[in-house]
Design a protein around this motif. Structure first.
Motif, short mmCIF file in Angstrom:
data_model
loop_
_atom_site.label_atom_id
_atom_site.label_comp_id
_atom_site.label_asym_id
_atom_site.label_seq_id
_atom_site.Cartn_x
_atom_site.Cartn_y
_atom_site.Cartn_z
N SER A 10 -27.14 5.62 -30.40
CA SER A 10 -26.64 4.69 -31.41
C SER A 10 -25.90 5.48 -32.49
N TYR A 11 -24.94 4.81 -33.14
CA TYR A 11 -24.24 5.45 -34.25
C TYR A 11 -24.07 4.44 -35.37
N THR A 12 -24.49 4.84 -36.58
CA THR A 12 -24.42 3.99 -37.76
C THR A 12 -23.65 4.71 -38.85
N PHE A 13 -22.68 4.03 -39.46
CA PHE A 13 -21.92 4.62 -40.56
C PHE A 13 -22.79 4.76 -41.80
N ALA A 14 -22.29 5.53 -42.76
CA ALA A 14 -23.06 5.79 -43.99
C ALA A 14 -23.36 4.52 -44.76
N ASN A 15 -22.51 3.49 -44.63
CA ASN A 15 -22.73 2.24 -45.35
C ASN A 15 -23.70 1.30 -44.64
N GLY A 16 -24.22 1.75 -43.49
CA GLY A 16 -25.20 0.95 -42.76
C GLY A 16 -24.63 0.14 -41.61
N ASP A 17 -23.31 0.11 -41.45
CA ASP A 17 -22.69 -0.64 -40.35
C ASP A 17 -22.93 0.08 -39.02
N ASN A 18 -23.31 -0.70 -38.01
CA ASN A 18 -23.52 -0.14 -36.67
C ASN A 18 -22.21 -0.14 -35.89
N LEU A 19 -21.84 1.01 -35.34
CA LEU A 19 -20.67 1.09 -34.48
C LEU A 19 -21.04 0.68 -33.06
N PHE A 20 -22.12 1.25 -32.54
CA PHE A 20 -22.68 0.83 -31.26
C PHE A 20 -24.18 1.15 -31.26
N LYS A 21 -24.92 0.46 -30.40
CA LYS A 21 -26.38 0.61 -30.38
C LYS A 21 -26.88 0.77 -28.95
N ASN A 22 -27.84 1.69 -28.78
CA ASN A 22 -28.62 1.84 -27.53
C ASN A 22 -27.73 1.97 -26.29
N ILE A 23 -26.77 2.90 -26.37
CA ILE A 23 -25.91 3.19 -25.22
C ILE A 23 -26.61 4.20 -24.32
N SER A 24 -26.78 3.84 -23.07
CA SER A 24 -27.36 4.75 -22.09
C SER A 24 -26.38 4.92 -20.93
N CYS A 25 -26.15 6.16 -20.51
CA CYS A 25 -25.22 6.41 -19.42
C CYS A 25 -25.51 7.75 -18.77
N THR A 26 -25.20 7.83 -17.50
CA THR A 26 -25.33 9.08 -16.73
C THR A 26 -24.03 9.32 -16.00
N MET A 27 -23.42 10.47 -16.21
CA MET A 27 -22.17 10.81 -15.53
C MET A 27 -22.49 11.66 -14.32
N ASP A 28 -22.30 11.10 -13.13
CA ASP A 28 -22.54 11.86 -11.90
C ASP A 28 -21.29 11.94 -11.02
N LYS A 29 -20.17 11.38 -11.52
CA LYS A 29 -18.88 11.51 -10.84
C LYS A 29 -18.06 12.59 -11.54
N HIS A 30 -17.17 13.27 -10.82
CA HIS A 30 -16.40 14.36 -11.41
C HIS A 30 -15.25 13.88 -12.28
N ARG A 31 -14.79 12.65 -12.08
CA ARG A 31 -13.70 12.11 -12.87
C ARG A 31 -14.06 10.70 -13.32
N VAL A 32 -14.28 10.54 -14.63
CA VAL A 32 -14.67 9.24 -15.18
C VAL A 32 -13.71 8.88 -16.31
N GLY A 33 -13.24 7.63 -16.31
CA GLY A 33 -12.38 7.15 -17.37
C GLY A 33 -13.15 6.24 -18.32
N LEU A 34 -13.02 6.49 -19.63
CA LEU A 34 -13.67 5.67 -20.66
C LEU A 34 -12.60 4.83 -21.34
N VAL A 35 -12.72 3.49 -21.26
CA VAL A 35 -11.73 2.58 -21.83
C VAL A 35 -12.42 1.64 -22.82
N GLY A 36 -11.60 0.96 -23.61
CA GLY A 36 -12.13 0.00 -24.58
C GLY A 36 -11.11 -0.26 -25.66
#
Length: 534
Positions: A10-36
């Motif tokens: 999880s990541y929370t800014f100094a003002n208390g706003d949450n950017l994202f919460k409880n992200i779980s991931c495992t990278m087991d492929k050699h090439r992974v693309g992250l989009v959003g």
């Protein structure tokens, strides 16, 4: 074997706003693309995975020999760093120079080691990279594309087991982008690629999408991801349509129940007035009817709450970009007067004599490879860099949007940046405009220094497009950092912009969609009108 494993990050800014919460991931492929979407937190998540930042909570198991390529390099701001210094080769080159001058000190030979051909090899490698073949050339004088290629080359040459590349294709021309793809294919380690570039994302084995509902994994490359997303969105639309149909049915049924209850009450009142039935019996029937109506009302309300909850859960997964748009300022008239005449040579980047005329309202595409002098030309038109010879005459106003978004004041909030740079705008108008590009509610008070590259670009373009003096826009790769849908939105805004602009970009689709009327190719022979976009 897993490259890394993250649990409940999880990541929370100094003002208390949450950017994202409880992200779980495992990278087991050699090439992974992250989009959003822009601003969803991809770069911060990547910095956490590379151990450059710490999460607010959660655990991470990742390799120690990991390097990360960042969207916005800091070495360009340090004018004293040469290419050799950036590559950590300056000590060997200095030792070679001392030996060539006749020095026999052992320390020089120790520094050189087996690298007697380093200068020759380095010069040849710089030529192959499309960079000046001079190790002492300053990084601050490289173009954005040249600098990116240098940084990427250094990363690929290092002994890393894992690379994180955050928007590596920004500023790269067609040839450089192909070099990047080839380098990614040759790299023996694992790569996590953050990008909006479909061509690059077609090279990965798996796509991860970060959204406001968390992290979702899609097997396959970007083409597979697009097909799955389209199917998902259609399924969501069907679900929302079905819920809407049930809500209408529930409302109609509730109305029919009310009408029946009113009919029964009217009939009961007639019986009561006629005296044909006992008053006690009628009171019992009335109480039973009221209880039944109350129960039906509660059940209807409960069903409405259930539908509302389902709607919120499903619509959270629905794409929101279609609700965003740039509200471009409208002018009462469009002038067609000449605002620039150029006939001369640039101070650096291109030695050919350039001739160019621009008129207010022109929409011009400036095409050329990395390092040919496009950014220098824009700065010359703005008056920041003088010509080495020749003349330039300008009239009217110019507004320059550079590759590094220097028009955004990092110390101000999103709202304050807009209000301070757009004359005559009030806070209500500013918040309406900001809502159009995704800054809603308290997000307008967000500090500009925590914005993503895409968010900064959208804010910059909003400021640019609302200058009251009708400036001619000088746009140096404004589509960098933008996700696919934001890029479409920006192109639409430029197409409807009533002023003129000179656009530098390496995305052909974006150029076409921006309403370009003229095309110039810039090269070693100068500026030439081009019929096609390569």
């Amino acid at each position: 074997m897993a490259i890394f494993h993250a649990h409940n990050i999880s990541y929370t800014f100094a003002n208390g706003d949450n950017l994202f919460k409880n992200i779980s991931c495992t990278m087991d492929k050699h090439r992974v693309g992250l989009v959003g979407r822009n601003g969803i937190g991809k770069s911060i998540l990547a910095s956490i995975l590379s151990k450059k930042m710490a999460p607010s909570s959660g655990t991470l198991i990742a390799p120690s020999n990991c390097s990360m390529y960042h969207q916005q390099p800091s070495i360009k701001s340090n004018g004293g760093i040469s290419i050799a210094q950036y590559l950590d080769k300056q000590h060997v080159l200095e030792a070679l120079k001392h030996v060539e001058m006749g020095s026999c000190l052992q320390k020089w030979f120790d520094l050189i080691g087996p690298n007697w051909e380093l200068e020759l090899q380095l010069n040849q490698q710089l030529i192959e990279l499309g960079l000046p073949p001079d190790p002492n050339f300053l990084c601050s004088e490289l173009s954005g594309g040249q600098l990116n290629r240098l940084m990427l080359w250094k990363l690929f040459e290092q002994n890393n087991a894992f690379l994180i590349l955050d928007e590596p294709s920004n500023h790269l021309d067609k040839q450089s982008k192909q070099w990047l793809i080839d380098s990614m294919q040759r790299f023996p380690g694992a790569i996590l690629l953050i990008s909006h570039d479909k061509k690059l994302l077609s090279e990965v084995d798996e796509i991860w999408e970060l959204s406001n509902t968390g992290l979702q994994v899609f097997g396959g490359n970007y083409h597979f991801f697009e097909e799955k997303k389209q199917c998902e969105q259609k399924a969501i639309e069907r679900q929302l349509t079905n819920i809407d149909r049930q809500k209408k049915h529930l409302t109609a049924q509730a109305q029919r129940n009310v009408e029946k209850a009113q009919q029964r009450a009217s009939k009961s009142n007639k019986l009561r007035k006629s005296g044909s039935q006992a008053k006690m019996l009628l009171n019992g029937m009335k109480e039973k009817a009221e209880n039944s109506a109350s129960n039906r009302s509660k059940l209807t309300q409960l069903r409405k709450e259930q539908f509302r909850s389902q709607e919120l859960q499903i619509s959270a997964k629905q794409d929101k970009w279609k609700n965003q748009r740039f509200n471009v300022i409208k002018y009462s008239e469009t002038l067609k007067t000449r605002i620039l005449f150029l006939d001369g040579k640039l101070a650096f980047g291109n030695t050919a004599k350039l001739t160019l005329q621009l008129f207010h309202g022109d929409k011009v595409y400036l095409q050329g490879c990395n390092g040919c002098g496009k950014s220098t030309l824009l700065k010359t038109l703005l008056g920041e860099v003088p010509l080495s010879e020749g003349e330039i005459n300008t009239s009217g106003g110019f507004y320059y949007l550079d590759q590094h978004l220097n028009n955004i004041n990092q110390t101000l909030s999103v709202l304050d940046n807009l209000c301070s740079q757009v004359e005559g705008i009030n806070q209500c108008e500013a918040r309406t405009l900001l809502a159009g590009i995704g800054f809603r509610g308290d997000n307008v008070f967000k500090s500009s220094k925590v914005l993503s590259g895409g968010e900064k670009m959208k804010l910059s373009m909003l400021i640019v497009s609302h200058q009251t003096n009708h400036p001619f826009l000088l746009l140096d790769e404004p589509d960098n950092h933008l996700d696919v849908d934001s890029k479409t939105m920006l192109a639409d805004a430029l197409r409807h912009y009533q002023g003129g602009f000179l656009l530098v970009s390496h995305d052909n689709d974006f150029v076409y969609d921006s309403g370009i009327k003229q095309r110039y190719r810039m090269g070693h022979c100068g500026l030439k009108i081009s019929e096609h976009i390569d």
